[in-house]
Design an enzyme around this catalytic site. Sequence first.
Site, PDB file in Angstrom:
ATOM      1  N   ARG A 127     -80.427  40.763 -37.884  1.00 18.77           N
ATOM      2  CA  ARG A 127     -79.219  40.937 -38.684  1.00 18.77           C
ATOM      3  C   ARG A 127     -78.484  39.624 -38.958  1.00 18.77           C
ATOM      4  NH1 ARG A 127     -74.862  45.390 -36.839  1.00 18.77           N
ATOM      5  NH2 ARG A 127     -74.371  43.869 -35.237  1.00 18.77           N
ATOM      6  N   ARG A 129     -75.454  38.309 -37.931  1.00 18.78           N
ATOM      7  CA  ARG A 129     -74.008  38.170 -38.075  1.00 18.78           C
ATOM      8  C   ARG A 129     -73.539  37.093 -37.081  1.00 18.78           C
ATOM      9  NH1 ARG A 129     -71.264  43.824 -37.228  1.00 18.78           N
ATOM     10  NH2 ARG A 129     -70.947  43.034 -35.117  1.00 18.78           N
ATOM     11  N   ARG A 140     -73.120  41.757 -25.423  1.00 22.35           N
ATOM     12  CA  ARG A 140     -72.581  42.966 -26.062  1.00 22.35           C
ATOM     13  C   ARG A 140     -73.268  44.223 -25.525  1.00 22.35           C
ATOM     14  NH1 ARG A 140     -73.490  41.435 -31.773  1.00 22.35           N
ATOM     15  NH2 ARG A 140     -73.039  43.589 -32.272  1.00 22.35           N
TER      16      ARG A 140
END
Length: 185
Positions: A127, A129, A140
């Site tokens: 992804r 980000r 996370r």
Amino acid sequence: MRIIFIGPPGAGKGTQAGKIVDSYKLAHLSTGDMLRAATAAKTEIGLLAEKFMLNGQFVPDDVIIGIISERLNSSDCKSGFLLDGFPRTLPQAAALDELLQKNKTPLNIVLELKVPDDELLRRLAERGRADDKPDVIKNRLKVYNEQTAPLLQYYEKQSLLKSIDGQGNINEIFNRIKETLDKFI
Ligand code: ADP
């Protein structure tokens, strides 16, 4: 309909949340999106939140609870909402219960989107980000398992929890969600 949507980072929650709110005409309350918008606008809360987000840590409960309680008062939430990314800790869940009780607007359902860890790591690596760097991702997932996973039990006890298999293609997963939600209409 008032829904909480829970799932680990990378589960595809954002994608499915968009489809749910379109289909069922719900307000989409994504705390991640709200915090990223605040960061981009360089508001006081945004600048504070950015420091936590970039480390894969949670923004303090009181900050996030303040944002959500204000947002829940908006008129577009009256006909139903999907909470995406909130609550993420037991104190957040308790604060939400209190707010909803006061407003006499109880939850209808808590949807959990389930994806195994190895698949999550693969998706997040793709992804890219700002908070998707390998060390941050690990943190996370750890924070999710420690702080957010206990919410599943919390809502199971209230008989609100429904778990959805988050593996497969976007439409397959959405159809599973729809089958579950349609029972509540
Ligand atoms: P993801 O679901 O991929 O982890 P989000 O966009 O929901 O991403 O959230 C990104 C970051 O925003 C989180 O890692 C956290 O730092 C912060 N955040 C979002 N929602 C909350 C919340 N309810 N409580 C604390 N921090 C939050």
